[in-house]
Design a protein around this motif. Structure first.
Motif, PDB file in Angstrom:
ATOM      1  N   VAL A 287       2.383  -2.629   9.267  1.00 35.69           N
ATOM      2  CA  VAL A 287       1.881  -3.027   7.980  1.00 35.69           C
ATOM      3  C   VAL A 287       0.326  -3.025   7.891  1.00 35.69           C
ATOM      4  N   ALA A 288      -0.421  -3.328   8.977  1.00 37.75           N
ATOM      5  CA  ALA A 288      -1.617  -3.351   9.206  1.00 37.75           C
ATOM      6  C   ALA A 288      -2.444  -1.830   8.803  1.00 37.75           C
ATOM      7  N   VAL A 289      -1.457  -0.880   9.550  1.00 36.83           N
ATOM      8  CA  VAL A 289      -1.906   0.678   9.464  1.00 36.83           C
ATOM      9  C   VAL A 289      -1.786   1.132   7.975  1.00 36.83           C
ATOM     10  N   MET A 290      -0.505   0.396   7.274  1.00 37.12           N
ATOM     11  CA  MET A 290      -0.189   1.160   6.004  1.00 37.12           C
ATOM     12  C   MET A 290      -1.386   1.383   5.271  1.00 37.12           C
ATOM     13  N   PRO A 291      -2.412   0.295   4.794  1.00 36.11           N
ATOM     14  CA  PRO A 291      -3.190   0.738   3.954  1.00 36.11           C
ATOM     15  C   PRO A 291      -3.913   1.952   4.033  1.00 36.11           C
ATOM     16  N   TYR A 292      -4.403   2.061   5.281  1.00 42.74           N
ATOM     17  CA  TYR A 292      -5.366   3.105   5.790  1.00 42.74           C
ATOM     18  C   TYR A 292      -4.510   4.407   5.723  1.00 42.74           C
ATOM     19  N   ALA A 293      -3.259   4.688   5.881  1.00 42.33           N
ATOM     20  CA  ALA A 293      -2.397   5.857   6.108  1.00 42.33           C
ATOM     21  C   ALA A 293      -2.354   6.178   4.194  1.00 42.33           C
ATOM     22  N   LEU A 294      -2.215   4.977   3.330  1.00 44.19           N
ATOM     23  CA  LEU A 294      -2.085   5.451   2.150  1.00 44.19           C
ATOM     24  C   LEU A 294      -3.548   5.826   1.594  1.00 44.19           C
ATOM     25  N   LEU A 295      -4.478   5.405   2.279  1.00 42.50           N
ATOM     26  CA  LEU A 295      -5.755   5.928   1.743  1.00 42.50           C
ATOM     27  C   LEU A 295      -6.052   7.361   2.137  1.00 42.50           C
ATOM     28  N   VAL A 296      -5.617   7.551   3.286  1.00 43.60           N
ATOM     29  CA  VAL A 296      -5.822   9.022   3.925  1.00 43.60           C
ATOM     30  C   VAL A 296      -4.793   9.933   3.112  1.00 43.60           C
ATOM     31  N   LEU A 297      -3.723   9.443   2.670  1.00 43.05           N
ATOM     32  CA  LEU A 297      -2.716  10.306   1.890  1.00 43.05           C
ATOM     33  C   LEU A 297      -3.487  10.540   0.529  1.00 43.05           C
ATOM     34  N   ALA A 298      -4.081   9.401  -0.010  1.00 43.23           N
ATOM     35  CA  ALA A 298      -4.718   9.668  -1.342  1.00 43.23           C
ATOM     36  C   ALA A 298      -5.631  10.644  -1.326  1.00 43.23           C
TER      37      ALA A 298
END
Length: 196
Positions: free
Chosen positions: A153-164
């Motif tokens: 869960v902690a990594v998810m926002p960063y992964a979504l930001l990189v994906l964006a």
């Protein structure tokens, strides 16, 4: 004040127990004091001649405060989708308290100012990892997740930001390629028309 100092000491010596208290009791006041202390230390350590200490503190307060609220909202939303049972107040208090290690970065900024950049960079990296570990503990304790699920869960926002960013880069390349191909086809049409 003793309970505040006890909580600060507990964050260093037994962080899981401290995060249980902070997140489950929604200790926003204590978390805010930790966070504002870190913002003040960072404003003082980064102070240079120019706009002034008060303006620099205000800018850091606004920037870090906005980032904190956005981060808390994103984690609360993702955790809710994954079945978490915590509160937004609890996670915000936990994230504010988790910023405490960043207050020690002042010492590494001073070391970096003296010219020893390797120690400064290594120390700042270790403090960032410590703050991230406290973030994971806050997620785990607030939402009653296992450590592995809290890490995801902690990594998810960063992964979504990189994906964006990757999707935006691909979109920019495709748009540029379409523009170049339409430019080439326009040149081809001009050649055909000039031959007529």
């Amino acid at each position: 004040m003793n309970s505040f100092l006890d909580l600060a000491f507990s964050l260093i010596t037994s962080p899981r127990k401290a995060m249980v208290v902070i997140t489950n009791s929604e200790k926003l006041k204590e978390g805010f004091f930790f966070w504002i202390f870190v913002v003040l230390l960072m404003a003082i350590s980064a102070f240079r001649e120019g706009p002034g200490l008060i303006l620099q503190f205000a800018l850091l307060f606004l920037g870090m405060g906005t980032a904190l609220l956005c981060h808390s909202a994103a984690i609360d939303y993702i955790s809710g989708m994954w079945g978490g049972m915590g509160t937004a107040k609890g996670i915000t208090a936990g994230f504010m308290a988790a910023s405490l290690p960043l207050g020690f970065s002042v010492f590494f900024m001073l070391i970096g100012a003296s010219g020893v950049n390797e120690i400064s960079s290594a120390g700042t990296f270790i403090l960032s990892l410590w703050a991230f570990y406290l973030d994971v503990l806050a997620i785990s304790e607030n939402y009653r997740f296992s450590t592995a699920k809290a890490f995801a869960v902690a990594v998810m926002p960063y992964a979504l930001l990189v994906l964006a960013f990757v999707l935006l880069a691909v979109l920019a390349v495709l748009t540029a390629a379409a523009g170049i191909s339409s430019l080439e086809s326009m040149e081809g049409m001009e050649n055909v028309l000039s031959q007529l």
